[in-house]
Design an enzyme around this catalytic site. Structure first.
Site, PDB file in Angstrom:
ATOM      1  N   THR A  65       0.829  -1.207   0.000  1.00 53.03           N
ATOM      2  CA  THR A  65       0.000   0.000   0.000  1.00 53.03           C
ATOM      3  C   THR A  65       0.861   1.253   0.000  1.00 53.03           C
ATOM      4  O   THR A  65       0.577   2.226  -0.707  1.00 53.03           O
ATOM      5  CB  THR A  65      -0.938   0.010   1.224  1.00 53.03           C
ATOM      6  OG1 THR A  65      -1.651  -1.224   1.291  1.00 53.03           O
ATOM      7  CG2 THR A  65      -1.924   1.155   1.136  1.00 53.03           C
ATOM      8  N   ASP A  92       1.533   4.191   7.257  1.00 53.37           N
ATOM      9  CA  ASP A  92       2.075   2.833   7.316  1.00 53.37           C
ATOM     10  C   ASP A  92       0.937   1.828   7.291  1.00 53.37           C
ATOM     11  O   ASP A  92      -0.224   2.167   7.599  1.00 53.37           O
ATOM     12  CB  ASP A  92       2.916   2.634   8.579  1.00 53.37           C
ATOM     13  CG  ASP A  92       4.050   1.644   8.375  1.00 53.37           C
ATOM     14  OD1 ASP A  92       4.012   0.877   7.387  1.00 53.37           O
ATOM     15  OD2 ASP A  92       4.986   1.636   9.199  1.00 53.37           O
ATOM     16  N   GLY A 108       7.325  -7.263   9.307  1.00 53.95           N
ATOM     17  CA  GLY A 108       8.599  -6.845   8.730  1.00 53.95           C
ATOM     18  C   GLY A 108       9.776  -6.859   9.681  1.00 53.95           C
ATOM     19  O   GLY A 108      10.926  -6.858   9.246  1.00 53.95           O
ATOM     20  N   GLU A 141       9.751   2.046  12.769  1.00 51.00           N
ATOM     21  CA  GLU A 141       8.393   2.488  12.457  1.00 51.00           C
ATOM     22  C   GLU A 141       7.785   3.260  13.631  1.00 51.00           C
ATOM     23  O   GLU A 141       7.128   4.291  13.451  1.00 51.00           O
ATOM     24  CB  GLU A 141       7.515   1.282  12.119  1.00 51.00           C
ATOM     25  CG  GLU A 141       7.873   0.610  10.802  1.00 51.00           C
ATOM     26  CD  GLU A 141       7.121  -0.681  10.586  1.00 51.00           C
ATOM     27  OE1 GLU A 141       6.839  -1.014   9.420  1.00 51.00           O
ATOM     28  OE2 GLU A 141       6.822  -1.383  11.578  1.00 51.00           O
TER      29      GLU A 141
END
Length: 238
Positions: A39, A91, A107, A113
């Site tokens: 995405t 995200d 991930g 993140e």
């Protein structure tokens, strides 16, 4: 022999539709953070199709793959270590609940993140509508990044705090040995039969000496933009 050709309906790519909807959130001159995944790659491609907007933006990313894509497209790309504030961080996630508590385990880059999400004025989850569930699903593990020297201590302490859970250290698929994070630490997945209270989990795991970070993003997301069979929806924490 029949000459009839059956034309099948084109399947909607809901990840792409969510990325299209996210474009309306971005304004010229902003500093934008991007995570990883399909995405987010769609969003980067869409931004690159608007040269005027693209040239006005400053981009940073928690993902090596996304950073490579942004560099190839010619974005103004800044390393996270030189970023103190982000206007919007986008995200994906594995799953999120009604409070927008999200699991981002796949991930293994959840530490970076989370750093970028915490620096953002707005943290927005993107993806298909299947990511949304009323409560977090124990099908997805909580990923934990920890110091290599703390392997036995972290494993034992997690077993004491959450009896019956499974602690599975991640192993490399490309070499013999443990999977190592971008920060040089070890990774493990913690599986629950029933997902615990997110607040309790967040605090207790972080308090274990040697734990760097975990993949539960509790109370961090401000909004989710998802696409499903009934169109695009904006979801806010309740």
């Amino acid at each position: 022999m029949s000459n009839i050709i059956e034309i099948l309906p084109r399947m909607t790519d809901h990840k792409q539709e969510a990325a299209k909807a996210a474009m309306s959130i971005i304004s010229a001159g902003q500093t934008i953070g991007l995570g990883g995944g399909k995405t987010i790659a769609y969003l980067a491609e869409l931004l690159a199709e608007d040269p005027k907007l693209m040239q006005s933006l400053t981009l940073t990313s928690s993902s090596f793959e996304t950073s490579v894509l942004l560099h190839a497209k010619g974005f103004r790309l800044v390393a996270p270590s030189f970023i103190s504030r982000i206007d919007v961080y986008f995200d994906g996630c594995d799953v999120f609940d009604r409070q927008l508590n999200a699991l981002k385990s796949g991930g293994g880059i959840h530490t970076m993140e989370k750093l970028l999400a915490s620096a953002a004025d707005r943290f927005i989850l993107l993806g298909d509508a299947g990511k949304y569930q009323a409560t977090l699903n124990p099908k997805f593990p909580v990923a934990i990044e920890f110091l290599p020297q703390a392997l036995s201590i972290v494993s034992r302490r997690l077993g004491e705090l959450f009896p019956g859970t499974r602690f599975i250290q991640r192993m490399s698929t490309e070499k013999i040995g443990a999977a190592i994070s971008d920060n040089g630490n070890m990774l493990a997945d913690l599986y629950f039969d029933v997902f615990p209270d997110p607040t309790e989990l967040d605090i207790q795991v972080k308090m274990i000496p040697g734990v760097v970070e975990h993949s539960l993003f509790r109370g961090m997301a401000h909004q989710a933009v998802v696409s499903g069979e009934d169109g695009v929806k904006n979801i806010y924490p309740v």
